[in-house]
Design a protein around this motif. Structure first.
Motif, PDB file in Angstrom:
ATOM      1  N   VAL A 131      34.531 -13.199  25.392  1.00 49.02           N
ATOM      2  CA  VAL A 131      34.778 -12.239  24.311  1.00 49.02           C
ATOM      3  C   VAL A 131      34.732 -12.970  22.974  1.00 49.02           C
ATOM      4  CG1 VAL A 131      36.448 -10.608  23.372  1.00 49.02           C
ATOM      5  CG2 VAL A 131      36.164 -10.827  25.845  1.00 49.02           C
ATOM      6  N   LEU A 132      34.117 -12.321  21.987  1.00 49.86           N
ATOM      7  CA  LEU A 132      33.991 -12.923  20.657  1.00 49.86           C
ATOM      8  C   LEU A 132      34.814 -12.127  19.644  1.00 49.86           C
ATOM      9  CD1 LEU A 132      30.195 -13.387  20.965  1.00 49.86           C
ATOM     10  CD2 LEU A 132      31.790 -15.261  20.689  1.00 49.86           C
ATOM     11  N   PRO A 133      35.156 -12.757  18.524  1.00 51.07           N
ATOM     12  CA  PRO A 133      35.976 -12.046  17.540  1.00 51.07           C
ATOM     13  C   PRO A 133      35.249 -10.860  16.891  1.00 51.07           C
ATOM     14  CG  PRO A 133      35.921 -14.416  17.085  1.00 51.07           C
ATOM     15  CD  PRO A 133      34.906 -14.154  18.146  1.00 51.07           C
ATOM     16  N   LYS A 134      33.924 -10.959  16.733  1.00 47.49           N
ATOM     17  CA  LYS A 134      33.158  -9.887  16.090  1.00 47.49           C
ATOM     18  C   LYS A 134      31.956  -9.552  16.963  1.00 47.49           C
ATOM     19  CE  LYS A 134      35.695 -10.019  12.436  1.00 47.49           C
ATOM     20  NZ  LYS A 134      36.667  -8.993  12.177  1.00 47.49           N
ATOM     21  N   ARG A 135      31.342  -8.403  16.666  1.00 48.35           N
ATOM     22  CA  ARG A 135      30.235  -7.957  17.507  1.00 48.35           C
ATOM     23  C   ARG A 135      29.040  -8.910  17.437  1.00 48.35           C
ATOM     24  NH1 ARG A 135      29.535  -2.985  19.240  1.00 48.35           N
ATOM     25  NH2 ARG A 135      30.585  -1.963  17.511  1.00 48.35           N
ATOM     26  N   PRO A 136      28.611  -9.402  18.594  1.00 49.68           N
ATOM     27  CA  PRO A 136      27.445 -10.296  18.588  1.00 49.68           C
ATOM     28  C   PRO A 136      26.155  -9.532  18.311  1.00 49.68           C
ATOM     29  CG  PRO A 136      28.279  -9.994  20.835  1.00 49.68           C
ATOM     30  CD  PRO A 136      29.192  -9.227  19.926  1.00 49.68           C
ATOM     31  N   CYS A 137      25.236 -10.157  17.585  1.00 52.61           N
ATOM     32  CA  CYS A 137      23.980  -9.493  17.214  1.00 52.61           C
ATOM     33  C   CYS A 137      22.775 -10.127  17.877  1.00 52.61           C
ATOM     34  CB  CYS A 137      23.732  -9.608  15.720  1.00 52.61           C
ATOM     35  SG  CYS A 137      24.981  -8.858  14.730  1.00 52.61           S
ATOM     36  N   ALA A 138      22.822 -11.428  18.115  1.00 52.03           N
ATOM     37  CA  ALA A 138      21.644 -12.102  18.652  1.00 52.03           C
ATOM     38  C   ALA A 138      22.086 -13.322  19.449  1.00 52.03           C
ATOM     39  CB  ALA A 138      20.725 -12.529  17.515  1.00 52.03           C
ATOM     40  N   LYS A 194      22.229 -25.887  28.303  1.00 50.71           N
ATOM     41  CA  LYS A 194      23.676 -26.074  28.386  1.00 50.71           C
ATOM     42  C   LYS A 194      24.502 -24.990  27.699  1.00 50.71           C
ATOM     43  CE  LYS A 194      23.772 -31.072  28.885  1.00 50.71           C
ATOM     44  NZ  LYS A 194      22.481 -31.559  28.326  1.00 50.71           N
ATOM     45  N   VAL A 195      23.978 -24.467  26.611  1.00 52.08           N
ATOM     46  CA  VAL A 195      24.803 -23.527  25.839  1.00 52.08           C
ATOM     47  C   VAL A 195      24.054 -22.259  25.465  1.00 52.08           C
ATOM     48  CG1 VAL A 195      26.308 -25.265  24.778  1.00 52.08           C
ATOM     49  CG2 VAL A 195      24.182 -24.604  23.629  1.00 52.08           C
ATOM     50  N   VAL A 196      24.863 -21.224  25.239  1.00 50.60           N
ATOM     51  CA  VAL A 196      24.364 -20.002  24.624  1.00 50.60           C
ATOM     52  C   VAL A 196      24.817 -20.058  23.170  1.00 50.60           C
ATOM     53  CG1 VAL A 196      24.565 -17.502  24.566  1.00 50.60           C
ATOM     54  CG2 VAL A 196      24.540 -18.702  26.762  1.00 50.60           C
ATOM     55  N   VAL A 197      23.894 -19.805  22.270  1.00 53.84           N
ATOM     56  CA  VAL A 197      24.230 -19.755  20.854  1.00 53.84           C
ATOM     57  C   VAL A 197      24.236 -18.281  20.481  1.00 53.84           C
ATOM     58  CG1 VAL A 197      23.583 -20.519  18.556  1.00 53.84           C
ATOM     59  CG2 VAL A 197      23.016 -21.917  20.535  1.00 53.84           C
ATOM     60  N   VAL A 198      25.342 -17.833  19.906  1.00 52.82           N
ATOM     61  CA  VAL A 198      25.448 -16.402  19.629  1.00 52.82           C
ATOM     62  C   VAL A 198      25.816 -16.189  18.159  1.00 52.82           C
ATOM     63  CG1 VAL A 198      27.705 -16.483  20.739  1.00 52.82           C
ATOM     64  CG2 VAL A 198      26.732 -14.287  20.194  1.00 52.82           C
ATOM     65  N   ALA A 199      25.092 -15.255  17.530  1.00 48.88           N
ATOM     66  CA  ALA A 199      25.297 -14.970  16.107  1.00 48.88           C
ATOM     67  C   ALA A 199      25.923 -13.596  15.977  1.00 48.88           C
ATOM     68  CB  ALA A 199      23.956 -15.001  15.382  1.00 48.88           C
ATOM     69  N   ASP A 200      26.872 -13.438  15.053  1.00 45.45           N
ATOM     70  CA  ASP A 200      27.562 -12.149  14.976  1.00 45.45           C
ATOM     71  C   ASP A 200      27.389 -11.447  13.632  1.00 45.45           C
ATOM     72  OD1 ASP A 200      29.501 -12.997  13.147  1.00 45.45           O
ATOM     73  OD2 ASP A 200      31.000 -13.412  14.673  1.00 45.45           O
ATOM     74  N   LYS A 201      27.927 -10.233  13.589  1.00 42.81           N
ATOM     75  CA  LYS A 201      27.788  -9.367  12.422  1.00 42.81           C
ATOM     76  C   LYS A 201      28.512  -9.906  11.208  1.00 42.81           C
ATOM     77  CE  LYS A 201      27.322  -4.740  12.440  1.00 42.81           C
ATOM     78  NZ  LYS A 201      27.379  -3.346  12.855  1.00 42.81           N
ATOM     79  N   ILE A 204      30.460 -22.638  14.768  1.00 51.91           N
ATOM     80  CA  ILE A 204      29.820 -23.934  14.513  1.00 51.91           C
ATOM     81  C   ILE A 204      29.062 -23.909  13.190  1.00 51.91           C
ATOM     82  CG2 ILE A 204      29.663 -24.546  16.948  1.00 51.91           C
ATOM     83  CD1 ILE A 204      26.575 -23.935  16.581  1.00 51.91           C
ATOM     84  N   LEU A 205      28.728 -22.711  12.731  1.00 50.83           N
ATOM     85  CA  LEU A 205      28.136 -22.571  11.404  1.00 50.83           C
ATOM     86  C   LEU A 205      28.282 -21.116  10.992  1.00 50.83           C
ATOM     87  CD1 LEU A 205      24.915 -21.221  11.284  1.00 50.83           C
ATOM     88  CD2 LEU A 205      24.611 -23.142  12.807  1.00 50.83           C
ATOM     89  N   GLY A 206      28.050 -20.835   9.714  1.00 55.04           N
ATOM     90  CA  GLY A 206      28.195 -19.448   9.290  1.00 55.04           C
ATOM     91  C   GLY A 206      27.476 -19.152   7.994  1.00 55.04           C
ATOM     92  N   HIS A 207      27.085 -17.897   7.850  1.00 54.86           N
ATOM     93  CA  HIS A 207      26.539 -17.379   6.601  1.00 54.86           C
ATOM     94  C   HIS A 207      27.568 -16.375   6.086  1.00 54.86           C
ATOM     95  CE1 HIS A 207      21.997 -17.996   7.658  1.00 54.86           C
ATOM     96  NE2 HIS A 207      22.718 -18.768   8.425  1.00 54.86           N
TER      97      HIS A 207
END
Lengths: 417, 232
Positions: A132-139, A145-152, A175-178
């Motif tokens: 579960v992530l804090p915000k809705r995942p978009c992509a 080894k890892v899944v990289v997930v970007a959120d709204k 790990i990074l953010g816009h």
């Protein structure tokens, strides 16, 4: 009528993965269903979570005041009239070798499956992690080894592909953010072994970041003037990048050298296929409003790539000419029977598979053969694709019950202050 | 208005890339007409410059370096602009205040549109909006993820200056800057000998208000560390 598939995806070996509403279906090359998964959680999960949090807050408050009366349990919140509808859909899928990754609406989670193709009687999908992530995942994007997930919210997280228990969502650190909604993410490793994460956002930015030292930004790629929706790295040259979104054009980059190689106009090609639905929403409509073009999908195949625009009945094919400083040439505009919701490359059969926005329930998918010169040709509906269409059992009353298939006009900036 | 939502779209004017930024109208005194190029570039940025007090005090200290204030509130930006025009007119004989300028912008979203990698030497964050509520913390100007962007536009050895009268926010900024691998805190001794710290402590309008109200001011400065060798 049936709800169209909102996602279609194919892997190296021609397996087809589709999603309709909150269900994932897996098919073999003959179109036989070999796997399925339905998100067991419903949309009330987030509401219940809100209730739990309120109870927690109230109990904490009570502890401080030494009040003896039991706390009043708050009701599960009911969205009021005019509140945005709650959807419960699989929003994105990604496959790499035997790992399938999806994102859910219900609890804003990344779901990771191991696919066991040898399991040909039962269900090939085995859920190994639900993070579960804090915000809705978009992509999502993945390596071994890892899944990289970007959120709204603009943040990017990694989720390890292993059997370890998921982490409490509040304990996750990006790990990074816009400071902008993210629309696409890619993780890629170059031949020298260095890995990078590419992220695209609603504010025209494409960013290249080192990985795993993701606190070191390599560069920004400047060239878009509208939101970006899609990033694609062609397999024949993994330093190249094709990007598109709300602009009238698609860009070809060398992302590693931060060089814009070519810009190809899409609007002229797509103009005859635009209709009134491409006009801005009513409250922004003026006499000089132009119809809006949105590149919703880009599929790369060898030195060719194919562009689909939102809510249009065509596919445009292009060739990247490596000999000429990587210039892009348009090779074809193919008219399709219906608007394309999603599209994928089936490498095994050298074809594109598109899912259509159609009420014809036997033809939810269509195949387009790719010739040696990159030209597409629509094929007679294959038995496999008919089988897949028929396996969709999601019935709805009317189009009003569809997932919002065309939603990008909300991404366009229309602010006037 | 004291606040502005950094997440909303606004109607902002920003360059599509640092290369397309037109600095010549903002710093005409540093524009070489014949060669059509700037003779100096922005190296000092005051993020959320408010009424511009810091820049005005910094201007004579760094006469050859360009100083840029970024402010998200329209009226405040307009005020600073007028103030700089007036100062330039009053100091025509010395060519003073040619090296400061202000623009309306959202630094949290568009800093990379204005500055090249490693362009800046100093970044100031003076009395930023504290965004007290937990769920508003992403709106703070110092976050883990934004620090990577500041590290990108700062050169090695560049300095991040922070000052606030809100102790919680001070601790938050220190915590995040200390946790970030690209920054290292500078000592109290360093702060005492640095001219900019003194100016920052006394020059800004917010700082003077805090002094009048006999409040405390918390300062923390950080050095931008070298980029790790195995990254690009």
């Amino acid at each position: 009528m049936k709800h169209p598939f909102q996602i279609v995806l194919s892997d190296q070996d021609g397996h087809v993965f589709t999603s309709v509403k909150n269900e994932i279906l897996v098919f073999n090359t003959d179109g036989q269903r070999i796997g399925h998964w339905i998100d067991p959680l419903d949309k009330s999960v987030t509401l219940k979570k809100q209730q739990e949090e309120k109870i927690k807050q109230l109990s904490e408050k009570k502890l401080k005041t030494n009040d003896e009366t039991p706390i009043k349990i708050p009701k599960i919140p009911v969205p009021g009239l005019g509140a945005p509808p709650l959807y419960n859909y699989i929003r994105s899928l990604s496959v790499r070798n035997d790992i399938l990754v999806g994102t859910t609406d219900s609890d804003k989670a990344v779901v990771i499956f191991r696919i066991d193709f040898s399991n040909n009687i039962g269900n090939c999908l085995c859920l190994i992690k639900r993070q579960v992530l804090p915000k809705r995942p978009c992509a999502v994007s993945q390596n071994d080894k890892v899944v990289v997930v970007a959120d709204k919210f603009g943040d990017v997280y990694t989720v390890s592909i292993d059997l370890n228990e998921p982490v409490e969502d509040k304990a996750l650190a990006p790990i990074l953010g816009h400071v902008s909604m993210l629309s696409d993410v890619l993780i890629t490793t170059r031949d020298d072994g260095k890995s990078f994460i590419l992220t695209a956002d609603r504010d025209e930015h494409i960013r290249v970041t080192n990985y795993p030292k993701s606190y070191v930004i390599k560069s920004w790629l400047f060239g878009h003037r509208e939101f970006i929706l899609s990033l694609v790295i062609p397999e024949f040259n993994r330093d190249l990048l094709i990007s598109g979104g709300g602009d009238n054009y698609v860009l070809l980059w060398n992302w590693y050298d931060n060089k814009l190689l070519d810009q190809v106009d899409i609007r002229t090609l797509i103009e005859p296929f635009l209709n009134d639905s491409h006009l801005p929403p009513e409250r922004f409509l003026t006499e000089d409003s132009v119809k809006e073009v949105t590149v919703s999908n880009i599929i790369s195949y060898a030195e060719y790539f194919y562009v689909v625009c939102e809510n249009t009945k065509c596919i445009n094919g292009f060739k990247i000419d490596a000999g000429d400083g990587f210039k892009v040439n348009h090779i074809q505009t193919l008219t399709t029977q219906h608007s394309i919701v999603d599209i994928t490359l089936d490498k095994l059969k050298n074809q594109l598979i598109a899912c259509f926005d159609t009420e014809d329930e036997h033809k939810l998918l269509a195949g387009f053969a790719i010739a040696d010169d990159g030209l597409l040709q629509q094929q007679e509906q294959s038995k496999a694709l008919t089988n897949i269409s028929d396996a969709n059992e999601c019935l709805v009353e009317s189009r009003d019950d569809f997932y919002p298939l065309y939603y990008t006009s909300t991404l366009r900036k229309r602010s006037d202050h | 208005r004291a606040h502005s939502n950094p997440f909303s779209d606004h109607c902002l004017d920003y360059p599509t890339s640092p290369d397309s930024m037109e600095w010549k109208n903002m710093y005409p005194g540093f524009y070489d007409k014949e060669r059509d190029e700037m003779t100096s570039q922005v190296e000092i940025a005051d993020i959320g410059c408010g009424y511009g007090g810091l820049m005005i005090k910094l201007a004579p200290e760094f006469p050859q370096q360009l100083i840029l204030g970024m402010e998200i509130r329209v009226q405040v930006t307009q005020y600073v602009e007028d103030r700089i025009i007036a100062l330039r007119e009053q100091n025509q004989h010395t060519n003073g205040y040619q090296n400061i300028s202000v623009l309306r912008g959202n630094a949290m979203k568009f800093i990379p549109n204005f500055f090249h990698k490693g362009q800046l030497q100093k970044m100031f964050f003076c009395f930023p909006d504290p965004h007290f509520k937990q769920r508003k913390h992403k709106a703070r100007i110092i976050t883990n993820t934004l620090l990577s962007e500041y590290a990108y536009v700062l050169r090695e050895g560049g300095i991040v200056y922070t000052i606030t009268d809100v102790e919680d926010l001070h601790l938050w900024m220190v915590k995040h800057l200390e946790a970030h691998p690209m920054f290292e805190r500078l000592s109290k001794e360093w702060e005492q000998q640095d001219k900019c710290v003194e100016i920052m402590y006394n020059a800004t309008e917010e700082g003077q208000k805090v002094t009048r109200n006999k409040g405390s001011k918390f300062v923390a400065c950080f050095k931008r560390l070298p980029t790790p060798e195995d990254t690009e």
